[in-house]
Design an enzyme around this catalytic site. Sequence first.
Site, PDB file in Angstrom:
ATOM      1  N   TYR A  89       0.454  -1.057   0.173  1.00 21.38           N
ATOM      2  CA  TYR A  89       0.010   0.101   0.316  1.00 21.38           C
ATOM      3  C   TYR A  89       0.644   1.164   0.117  1.00 21.38           C
ATOM      4  O   TYR A  89       0.204   1.921  -0.953  1.00 21.38           O
ATOM      5  CB  TYR A  89      -0.454   0.004   1.861  1.00 21.38           C
ATOM      6  N   LEU A 117     -18.049  -4.008   0.444  1.00 20.98           N
ATOM      7  CA  LEU A 117     -18.476  -2.795   0.187  1.00 20.98           C
ATOM      8  C   LEU A 117     -18.351  -2.919  -1.470  1.00 20.98           C
ATOM      9  O   LEU A 117     -19.489  -2.513  -2.264  1.00 20.98           O
ATOM     10  CB  LEU A 117     -18.585  -0.980   0.363  1.00 20.98           C
ATOM     11  N   LYS A 147     -13.052   0.479   3.591  1.00 21.30           N
ATOM     12  CA  LYS A 147     -12.025   1.914   3.273  1.00 21.30           C
ATOM     13  C   LYS A 147     -12.985   2.972   3.790  1.00 21.30           C
ATOM     14  O   LYS A 147     -13.487   3.188   3.008  1.00 21.30           O
ATOM     15  CB  LYS A 147     -10.813   1.965   2.407  1.00 21.30           C
ATOM     16  N   ASN A 171     -19.670   4.020   9.309  1.00 23.05           N
ATOM     17  CA  ASN A 171     -19.316   2.759   9.472  1.00 23.05           C
ATOM     18  C   ASN A 171     -19.298   2.284   9.866  1.00 23.05           C
ATOM     19  O   ASN A 171     -19.786   0.868  10.794  1.00 23.05           O
ATOM     20  CB  ASN A 171     -17.953   2.437   8.270  1.00 23.05           C
TER      21      ASN A 171
END
Length: 274
Positions: free
Chosen positions: A50, A190, A230, A240
Amino acid sequence: MQQPVMTLNDGRRMPQMGLGIWQIPAGETALAVGHALRAGYRLIDGAARYGNEAGLGQAVRDSGLPREEIFVTSKLWNDQRGRDAARRGFDVTMERLGLDYLNLYLIHWPVPAQDLYVETWKALIELRDEGRVKSIGVANFHEPHLIRLIDETGVTPVLNQIELHPGFTQARMRAVHERLGIVTQSWAPLGRGADFTAGAVAEIAARLGVEPAQVIIAWHLAHGLSVIPKSLNPERQKQNLAALELRLSDADIAAIDALDRGIRTGPDPEEFSG
């Protein structure tokens, strides 16, 4: 907010829900993770690939929270395979994070063509036994990869992080994990937003007066999955997290299950080499 926790097969405990930091720009990671920790997140999922481990570590160090209250995950990338390379990759990750230990370290992809994932797994076992990482697991492994690790080392991964969302429910792999005592953790939980407007999700969200993302997160939680959505946005992070308090009916869960199309949005682990 009460955080549900999961007990891993090594006896350690992990928050069921966390923040994923894939594609968060390096320069914004410390701020995003800092917001999440203040909101109540206690699991942060990172990876060498990442490119933002330094920001993750900075946020943990600057949070003011006891280190033992924050569960930090990172992952070994595909170009660091075999015993020596894996250990070097871990050292680089820890330098970037600036932390004394890691809670969970994963092999990011099996890359079967390399045929090095068993040797690499043995390196992770060494790191665990040395106390440098508390728990070890994998990501994107299929059943034959998992069975081979277990058969050749006697050590079962605590967790397998796989693509999983309403459009790709991975029922078979979830059953494999259940049989082997491995936690299923959902990445891209998601579905990259593709299921927000799906009939069942949209109807449930409207009826309950919540966001579609919250419905989908609650669906993961109801199935006993670990989930790592995220978000850079502090308000969205809070929304969330509030899904922890949302309860779906059995009929709601079944309606979302029925959205499964068996379609990946990411690479096939049998072929992906990075």
